[in-house]
Design a protein around this motif. Structure first.
Motif, mmCIF file in Angstrom:
data_model
loop_
_atom_site.group_PDB
_atom_site.id
_atom_site.type_symbol
_atom_site.label_atom_id
_atom_site.label_comp_id
_atom_site.label_asym_id
_atom_site.label_seq_id
_atom_site.Cartn_x
_atom_site.Cartn_y
_atom_site.Cartn_z
ATOM 1 N N GLY A 8 38.552 97.243 4.173
ATOM 2 C CA GLY A 8 39.560 96.230 3.937
ATOM 3 C C GLY A 8 40.562 96.564 2.853
ATOM 4 N N GLY A 9 40.363 97.660 2.151
ATOM 5 C CA GLY A 9 41.312 98.047 1.130
ATOM 6 C C GLY A 9 42.609 98.530 1.741
ATOM 7 N N GLY A 10 43.616 98.654 0.909
ATOM 8 C CA GLY A 10 44.906 99.111 1.379
ATOM 9 C C GLY A 10 45.990 98.833 0.372
ATOM 10 N N VAL A 12 49.202 96.582 -0.821
ATOM 11 C CA VAL A 12 49.719 95.233 -0.709
ATOM 12 C C VAL A 12 50.697 94.988 -1.852
ATOM 13 N N SER A 17 47.686 89.033 -0.502
ATOM 14 C CA SER A 17 46.253 88.808 -0.375
ATOM 15 C C SER A 17 45.595 89.938 0.393
ATOM 16 N N LEU A 18 44.315 90.084 0.154
ATOM 17 C CA LEU A 18 43.535 91.114 0.816
ATOM 18 C C LEU A 18 42.093 90.640 0.870
ATOM 19 N N ARG A 19 41.404 90.930 1.953
ATOM 20 C CA ARG A 19 39.995 90.605 2.059
ATOM 21 C C ARG A 19 39.182 91.875 2.204
ATOM 22 N N LEU A 20 38.290 92.085 1.270
ATOM 23 C CA LEU A 20 37.388 93.211 1.330
ATOM 24 C C LEU A 20 36.086 92.786 1.983
ATOM 25 N N GLU A 80 37.571 87.830 -1.084
ATOM 26 C CA GLU A 80 38.923 87.404 -0.758
ATOM 27 C C GLU A 80 39.744 87.443 -2.030
ATOM 28 N N ASN A 82 43.435 86.888 -3.710
ATOM 29 C CA ASN A 82 44.739 86.259 -3.579
ATOM 30 C C ASN A 82 45.553 86.481 -4.843
ATOM 31 N N VAL A 115 42.225 99.765 -3.404
ATOM 32 C CA VAL A 115 43.173 98.659 -3.367
ATOM 33 C C VAL A 115 44.337 99.028 -4.266
#
Length: 119
Positions: A8-10, A12, A17-20, A80, A82, A115
């Motif tokens: 789920g990293g990347g 942004v 927001s990102l969810r791992l 999660e 945010n 991330v």
């Protein structure tokens, strides 16, 4: 034994927001934590959750922005994130088998997921 795999990293943008996700195999009924480590810095605690999901704990930097949860039926733990900030940039690790805010208290670790938050 517990095997952990993060995803789920990347990349942004700030404010996004990102969810791992952390997929666990083996003994899954264990307290689980998320840690992060930026280049040149020590690995730091982010959040933790008890085996039954009844208690959660957050670092001051994560409170109000991050939410840790788990789905034991599917052997998954989530983070999660945010309102991400550039200072959140780090490799995020899922850890299991311990309790507390110190990395040394955890026995099992995933390989981490990067991330990167741009401004």
């Amino acid at each position: 034994q517990v095997q952990l795999v993060e995803s789920g990293g990347g990349l942004v943008q700030a404010g996004g927001s990102l969810r791992l996700s952390c997929a666990a195999a083996g003994r899954t009924f264990t307290n689980t934590g998320w840690f992060r480590q930026a280049p040149g810095k020590e690995r730091e605690f982010v959040a933790a959750i008890t085996w039954n999901g009844g208690r959660t704990y957050y670092a001051d930097s994560a409170k109000g922005r991050f939410t840790i949860s788990r789905d034991n039926a599917n052997n998954m733990v989530y983070l999660e994130m945010n309102s991400l900030k550039p200072e959140d940039t780090a490799v995020y690790y899922c850890a299991a088998g311990g309790v507390g805010v110190r990395p040394s208290e955890y026995t099992y670790w995933g390989q981490g997921t990067q991330v990167t938050v741009s401004s």
